[in-house]
Motif scaffolding. Structure first.
Motif, mmCIF file in Angstrom:
data_model
loop_
_atom_site.group_PDB
_atom_site.id
_atom_site.type_symbol
_atom_site.label_atom_id
_atom_site.label_comp_id
_atom_site.label_asym_id
_atom_site.label_seq_id
_atom_site.Cartn_x
_atom_site.Cartn_y
_atom_site.Cartn_z
ATOM 1 N N GLY A 214 0.828 -1.205 0.000
ATOM 2 C CA GLY A 214 0.000 0.000 0.000
ATOM 3 C C GLY A 214 0.861 1.253 0.000
ATOM 4 O O GLY A 214 0.608 2.215 -0.740
ATOM 5 N N TRP A 215 1.883 1.239 0.828
ATOM 6 C CA TRP A 215 2.789 2.384 0.928
ATOM 7 C C TRP A 215 3.501 2.621 -0.406
ATOM 8 O O TRP A 215 3.580 3.738 -0.918
ATOM 9 C CB TRP A 215 3.798 2.140 2.054
ATOM 10 C CG TRP A 215 4.597 3.352 2.409
ATOM 11 C CD1 TRP A 215 4.321 4.239 3.406
ATOM 12 C CD2 TRP A 215 5.796 3.820 1.752
ATOM 13 N NE1 TRP A 215 5.266 5.240 3.412
ATOM 14 C CE2 TRP A 215 6.180 5.013 2.411
ATOM 15 C CE3 TRP A 215 6.563 3.364 0.688
ATOM 16 C CZ2 TRP A 215 7.307 5.743 2.040
ATOM 17 C CZ3 TRP A 215 7.678 4.095 0.303
ATOM 18 C CH2 TRP A 215 8.046 5.271 0.977
ATOM 19 N N LEU A 216 4.025 1.532 -0.973
ATOM 20 C CA LEU A 216 4.795 1.650 -2.216
ATOM 21 C C LEU A 216 3.953 2.169 -3.367
ATOM 22 O O LEU A 216 4.399 3.000 -4.152
ATOM 23 C CB LEU A 216 5.376 0.281 -2.588
ATOM 24 C CG LEU A 216 6.643 -0.068 -1.821
ATOM 25 C CD1 LEU A 216 6.884 -1.572 -1.841
ATOM 26 C CD2 LEU A 216 7.837 0.679 -2.432
ATOM 27 N N GLU A 217 2.733 1.667 -3.439
ATOM 28 C CA GLU A 217 1.825 2.098 -4.492
ATOM 29 C C GLU A 217 1.612 3.612 -4.430
ATOM 30 O O GLU A 217 1.672 4.316 -5.432
ATOM 31 C CB GLU A 217 0.497 1.354 -4.291
ATOM 32 C CG GLU A 217 -0.623 1.865 -5.126
ATOM 33 C CD GLU A 217 -1.116 0.784 -6.088
ATOM 34 O OE1 GLU A 217 -1.079 -0.399 -5.711
ATOM 35 O OE2 GLU A 217 -1.496 1.166 -7.198
ATOM 36 N N ARG A 218 1.379 4.103 -3.228
ATOM 37 C CA ARG A 218 1.111 5.543 -3.058
ATOM 38 C C ARG A 218 2.386 6.352 -3.284
ATOM 39 O O ARG A 218 2.365 7.411 -3.909
ATOM 40 C CB ARG A 218 0.538 5.780 -1.665
ATOM 41 C CG ARG A 218 -0.832 5.136 -1.487
ATOM 42 C CD ARG A 218 -1.327 5.245 -0.051
ATOM 43 N NE ARG A 218 -1.464 6.636 0.356
ATOM 44 C CZ ARG A 218 -1.715 7.028 1.617
ATOM 45 N NH1 ARG A 218 -1.857 6.126 2.578
ATOM 46 N NH2 ARG A 218 -1.839 8.304 1.914
ATOM 47 N N PHE A 219 3.508 5.871 -2.766
ATOM 48 C CA PHE A 219 4.780 6.567 -2.968
ATOM 49 C C PHE A 219 5.071 6.692 -4.466
ATOM 50 O O PHE A 219 5.420 7.768 -4.967
ATOM 51 C CB PHE A 219 5.897 5.800 -2.260
ATOM 52 C CG PHE A 219 7.268 6.327 -2.558
ATOM 53 C CD1 PHE A 219 7.776 7.401 -1.834
ATOM 54 C CD2 PHE A 219 8.043 5.775 -3.570
ATOM 55 C CE1 PHE A 219 9.039 7.915 -2.115
ATOM 56 C CE2 PHE A 219 9.305 6.276 -3.856
ATOM 57 C CZ PHE A 219 9.801 7.349 -3.126
#
Ligand code: ADP
Ligand code: MG
Length: 317
Positions: free
Chosen positions: A96-101
């Protein structure tokens, strides 16, 4: 998800854009880029969680900001940003974090035609390093070209980033505080302004450490002293409404994080510079002058030197 899966899924797609000058991008041992016959300009910046941004910053904004702070360095040279590499240290592979980053990172790159061509991915405390490479078809705009008599002019407004960090928790829910926070999280790199002013400005620097500190750098490299007129600093109405004018002026003088540009412009070229900035819709405000000598003096409304000026942010102070 291992390191390779993570690169494939989130970062390789950012490199898959049409670019004749990327001969080999993400996926091999190194990138191969077409150098052309101009000059390359290279800058790198690292953002460390809880040092350069609060850990709870939305990942989109971390991705956007890390590109923007590098764009700002390239802007200060009047370069055309072109390629990026990304060294990412993560505590865990959180999808989730990577997708948004990656989304925020891609947005900032997309706004300026920058292609991600490589990087490195490791496990550890959250740290993001971006290197940008730009092109320059002409002489660079440096810190060192200023001359006595040049006007110091700054883009946009100052102090908003510092104001965002200094905002009291009970005010955080106001429209003004949200504006400041957006300015901190998504700085506008002044790439087009610098390229428009390149021909008429003598020197430029980006304001990353606070206006006084950065003017000191520009003046020093130009072999000049500088006078900054405190009352002239451009402030957003949001900053003034939250902090009052006096505190807002101090935030503007000493706070970094704005990523605006300061130019040294000969007086005869100010008309041209002002209309170029107006055409781009970016405020350009005269805040002082370069003079013979050394050091920065802060002047009050009557032109008297003020004592005890706030120092710029120092990483190891
Ligand atoms: P090596 O072990 O040879 O350094 P890596 O496995 O680190 O290779 O990287 C493989 C490929 O993925 C390289 O092209 C590298 O530039 C790219 N890469 C690695 N991490 C990133 C990242 N965070 N963003 C973009 N490209 C990356
Ligand atoms: Mg590697």
């Amino acid at each position: 998800m291992d390191e390779f899966g993570l690169i494939e899924r989130y970062f390789a797609p950012l490199g898959e854009v049409e670019a004749d000058d990327v001969l080999l991008g993400i996926g091999d041992d190194a990138a191969v880029l077409e150098a052309g016959d101009g000059r390359l300009v290279v800058a790198v910046d690292t953002l460390v969680a809880d040092v350069h941004f609060p850990r709870d910053t939305p990942p989109e904004d971390i991705g956007y900001r890390v590109v923007a702070v590098n764009l700002s360095d390239l802007a200060a040279m009047a370069a055309e940003p072109r390629f990026a590499t990304l060294a990412l240290t993560l505590p865990a592979a959180d999808a989730g974090w990577l997708e948004r980053f990656a989304r925020g990172f891609g947005e900032a790159c997309g706004e300026h035609g920058v292609v991600l061509v490589g990087g490195d991915t490791t496990r550890g405390p959250l740290t993001v390093t971006v290197q940008l490479i730009g092109r320059l078809a002409h002489a660079p705009l440096t810190r060192g070209g200023g001359a006595p008599g040049d006007v110091l002019a700054v883009s946009g407004t100052l102090g908003d980033g510092a104001g965002a960090l200094a905002c009291a928790p009970d005010k955080a829910d106001t429209a003004a505080a949200r504006y400041l926070l957006a300015r901190f999280r998504r700085p506008s790199a002044r790439v087009s302004l610098a390229r428009a002013l390149r021909a008429c400005a003598h020197a430029a620097i980006d304001v990353s450490d606070g206006l006084l500190a950065d003017v000191r750098h520009l003046a020093g490299r130009s072999g000049c002293g500088a006078d900054v007129e405190r009352e002239r600093l451009p402030l957003s109405e949001q900053l003034v409404s939250l902090f009052g004018r006096e505190r807002a002026l101090d935030l503007a003088l000493g706070g970094g994080d704005d990523y605006e540009l300061v130019f040294a412009i000969p007086p005869a070229a100010m008309g041209e510079a002002t209309s170029a900035a107006r055409e781009l819709g970016i405020p350009l405000t005269t805040v002082g002058t370069l003079r013979p000598g050394a050091g920065v003096r802060l002047l009050d409304r009557q032109g008297r030197a003020l004592e005890g000026t706030p120092a710029g942010y120092r990483h190891f102070a």
